[in-house]
Write a protein that holds these residues in place. Structure first.
Motif, PDB file in Angstrom:
ATOM      1  N   SER A  27       0.823  -1.210   0.000  1.00  8.66           N
ATOM      2  CA  SER A  27       0.000   0.000   0.000  1.00  8.66           C
ATOM      3  C   SER A  27       0.859   1.262   0.000  1.00  8.66           C
ATOM      4  CB  SER A  27      -0.971  -0.001   1.181  1.00  8.66           C
ATOM      5  OG  SER A  27      -0.289   0.017   2.406  1.00  8.66           O
ATOM      6  N   PHE A  37      -5.087   1.000  -8.460  1.00  8.96           N
ATOM      7  CA  PHE A  37      -5.405  -0.089  -7.535  1.00  8.96           C
ATOM      8  C   PHE A  37      -5.950  -1.249  -8.367  1.00  8.96           C
ATOM      9  CE2 PHE A  37      -7.805  -2.400  -4.341  1.00  8.96           C
ATOM     10  CZ  PHE A  37      -6.966  -2.338  -3.240  1.00  8.96           C
ATOM     11  N   ARG A  42      -5.990  -5.742  -4.355  1.00  7.49           N
ATOM     12  CA  ARG A  42      -7.169  -6.129  -3.584  1.00  7.49           C
ATOM     13  C   ARG A  42      -6.973  -7.500  -2.945  1.00  7.49           C
ATOM     14  NH1 ARG A  42     -11.405  -9.183  -3.752  1.00  7.49           N
ATOM     15  NH2 ARG A  42     -10.986 -10.022  -5.800  1.00  7.49           N
ATOM     16  N   TRP A 109     -10.281  -2.474   5.423  1.00 12.20           N
ATOM     17  CA  TRP A 109     -10.801  -3.242   4.287  1.00 12.20           C
ATOM     18  C   TRP A 109     -12.137  -2.645   3.822  1.00 12.20           C
ATOM     19  CZ3 TRP A 109      -9.608  -6.407   0.544  1.00 12.20           C
ATOM     20  CH2 TRP A 109     -10.619  -7.078  -0.126  1.00 12.20           C
ATOM     21  N   LYS A 111     -13.390   0.428   4.326  1.00 13.36           N
ATOM     22  CA  LYS A 111     -13.233   1.783   3.792  1.00 13.36           C
ATOM     23  C   LYS A 111     -12.630   1.769   2.389  1.00 13.36           C
ATOM     24  CE  LYS A 111     -12.271   5.361   6.389  1.00 13.36           C
ATOM     25  NZ  LYS A 111     -13.488   6.128   6.337  1.00 13.36           N
ATOM     26  N   HIS A 112     -11.719   0.830   2.134  1.00  9.94           N
ATOM     27  CA  HIS A 112     -11.109   0.809   0.800  1.00  9.94           C
ATOM     28  C   HIS A 112     -12.148   0.459  -0.265  1.00  9.94           C
ATOM     29  CE1 HIS A 112     -10.871  -3.429  -0.464  1.00  9.94           C
ATOM     30  NE2 HIS A 112     -10.309  -2.971  -1.566  1.00  9.94           N
ATOM     31  N   LYS A 113     -13.141  -0.359   0.100  1.00 13.44           N
ATOM     32  CA  LYS A 113     -14.168  -0.743  -0.876  1.00 13.44           C
ATOM     33  C   LYS A 113     -15.048   0.442  -1.263  1.00 13.44           C
ATOM     34  CE  LYS A 113     -16.026  -4.204   1.295  1.00 13.44           C
ATOM     35  NZ  LYS A 113     -16.816  -5.403   1.635  1.00 13.44           N
ATOM     36  N   ALA A 115     -13.968   3.594  -1.317  1.00 14.51           N
ATOM     37  CA  ALA A 115     -13.151   4.653  -1.919  1.00 14.51           C
ATOM     38  C   ALA A 115     -13.279   4.617  -3.440  1.00 14.51           C
ATOM     39  CB  ALA A 115     -11.695   4.495  -1.499  1.00 14.51           C
ATOM     40  N   LYS A 121      -7.942   4.217  -1.947  1.00 13.75           N
ATOM     41  CA  LYS A 121      -7.946   2.808  -1.544  1.00 13.75           C
ATOM     42  C   LYS A 121      -6.629   2.446  -0.850  1.00 13.75           C
ATOM     43  CE  LYS A 121     -11.057   1.225  -5.213  1.00 13.75           C
ATOM     44  NZ  LYS A 121     -12.124   0.553  -4.514  1.00 13.75           N
ATOM     45  N   SER A 124      -6.440   4.152   2.644  1.00 13.24           N
ATOM     46  CA  SER A 124      -7.246   3.482   3.665  1.00 13.24           C
ATOM     47  C   SER A 124      -6.577   2.199   4.146  1.00 13.24           C
ATOM     48  CB  SER A 124      -8.631   3.142   3.121  1.00 13.24           C
ATOM     49  OG  SER A 124      -9.366   4.297   2.856  1.00 13.24           O
TER      50      SER A 124
END
Length: 146
Positions: A27, A37, A42, A109, A111-113, A115, A121, A124
């Motif tokens: 990251s 990303f 992922r 996890w 929050k990245h979804k 973004a 992503k 987060s």
């Protein structure tokens, strides 16, 4: 059976920590290189999440069946547990802080979804996984590892 679970928890910890370090490094690289990303990123973060959750589940099993877990509070009383630093680490600090760490990783996890951009992503994942990793590292009973 208890010995197997305890050894599994210890061995799995090495894998979980390694993968969490890989997630955090990935990251950082993604964030500073401003790359897109991808599905690979992922999956790396997902593996970190899965390994951390498995470690938590095995740790909870150990906590309730171990002679150095929950039963220690009933045996000694909370006052005595809190007075002894080694027992307090194993019975109180290690489980509570690691549960908080897994919560942070799970929030990262989630929050990245939500973004929209790759940068958001990576950010987060970096923030929440890194804080989770630091919490885990701070409460490992190192004297039992080496």
């Amino acid at each position: 059976m208890y010995n197997f679970i305890q050894k599994f928890h210890s061995g799995w910890a090495y894998l979980a920590l390694l993968i969490l370090v890989i997630v955090v490094v990935n990251s950082i690289i993604g964030l500073f290189s401003k790359k897109e990303f991808t599905a690979k990123d992922r999956k790396i973060a997902l593996f970190g999440l899965i390994f951390a959750h498995i470690q938590l589940l095995v740790g909870l099993i150990i906590y309730f069946v171990s002679p150095m877990g929950y039963s220690k509070i009933g045996e000694l009383g909370m006052g005595e547990v809190m007075k002894n630093a080694a027992i307090r680490l194993t019975v109180i600090e290690h489980p509570v802080i690691n549960i908080l760490a897994i919560i942070l990783i799970t929030i990262g996890w989630s929050k990245h979804k939500k973004a929209a951009t790759g940068e958001a992503k990576f950010k987060s994942i970096f923030i929440f996984y890194a804080f989770g990793l630091l919490l885990i590292l701070s409460r490992i009973p190192w004297s039992l590892w080496f």
